[in-house]
Design a protein around this motif. Sequence first.
Motif, PDB file in Angstrom:
ATOM      1  N   TYR A   1       0.812  -1.211   0.000  1.00  0.00           N
ATOM      2  CA  TYR A   1       0.000   0.000   0.000  1.00  0.00           C
ATOM      3  C   TYR A   1       0.852   1.271   0.000  1.00  0.00           C
ATOM      4  O   TYR A   1       0.346   2.355  -0.268  1.00  0.00           O
ATOM      5  N   ALA A   2       2.126   1.113   0.308  1.00  0.00           N
ATOM      6  CA  ALA A   2       3.034   2.257   0.284  1.00  0.00           C
ATOM      7  C   ALA A   2       3.866   2.291  -0.992  1.00  0.00           C
ATOM      8  O   ALA A   2       4.781   3.090  -1.127  1.00  0.00           O
ATOM      9  N   SER A   3       3.525   1.423  -1.941  1.00  0.00           N
ATOM     10  CA  SER A   3       4.329   1.294  -3.156  1.00  0.00           C
ATOM     11  C   SER A   3       3.461   1.545  -4.378  1.00  0.00           C
ATOM     12  O   SER A   3       2.909   0.618  -4.961  1.00  0.00           O
ATOM     13  N   GLU A   4       3.330   2.799  -4.778  1.00  0.00           N
ATOM     14  CA  GLU A   4       2.503   3.136  -5.926  1.00  0.00           C
ATOM     15  C   GLU A   4       3.134   2.685  -7.239  1.00  0.00           C
ATOM     16  O   GLU A   4       2.434   2.257  -8.154  1.00  0.00           O
ATOM     17  N   SER A   5       4.445   2.782  -7.345  1.00  0.00           N
ATOM     18  CA  SER A   5       5.115   2.512  -8.615  1.00  0.00           C
ATOM     19  C   SER A   5       5.023   1.049  -9.034  1.00  0.00           C
ATOM     20  O   SER A   5       4.920   0.753 -10.225  1.00  0.00           O
TER      21      SER A   5
END
Length: 255
Positions: free
Chosen positions: A128-132
């Motif tokens: 959830y903290a990794s958009e890329s």
Amino acid sequence: MLSTSTSTIKAGNQNQAVHLRTACAVSQVENHSSVPGDGNRYRARTSDPNHPMPWQYQTPPDLTTADERFAHFRSIMDRRAADLQQVGWRQLSPVEDAQLEAKLRIRYPLDNSQPPEPHATWDISVIYASESNYTELETDLNLRMLEALRECTEPTEEIYAIDWQHDWYSFNPHNLRSDGAPYEWAVPILPDGDFYLFIPNDHRFGVYGFPQTNSIVICGHEFLAAIDSNPPKVFSRRLTDCRSHVPPKRTITKP
């Protein structure tokens, strides 16, 4: 809004229960729920412009009443179910849905829910903290879970895929045509706002997705061994226990 438990709906209204449970997704899409990921798979996350499945839902502006919006959304979901059937998913009938829910409520009382032993819990908050690379991580999760399901099931065995607040499905892992892409899954492995459960008919193992704690619980000796030998990338931290995890009460909401 009117909210009630599906357990209060009699057998003669089972079809209504299934449809009304799905109706809550209409309000999630329209109101852009604040729960991370909640409702997103009815919009961008499961919509691929190069894929024929009509999984992106937007409320037509000319629909002014709740009944009109619900009827339109239900028609889209029925088309989606037909498309999903082509790749290996089978939507449970209202009778199957009600029977399975009754069994689950007996086996896993919602006021004291605890996955069977042995079980292990993984923190998956890293995704959830990794958009890329969000989609890459979810695809990897789907593929490795599918491999584990195939390893732990017979060639003709079906798995129940339960999205607690929406339509329920079953599928044969050996026949499912998927390369792991999120839009190919009727019920996601990754918790995105709802409680998810994947179980065989005999409940010998299970996969539980808990959005409240950003975690996935695996239970069953054989399935735990399969996951330990080929863990998804998002399984970065194994927790000690999951006694704080309690699935939400199953409610239906009509907008």
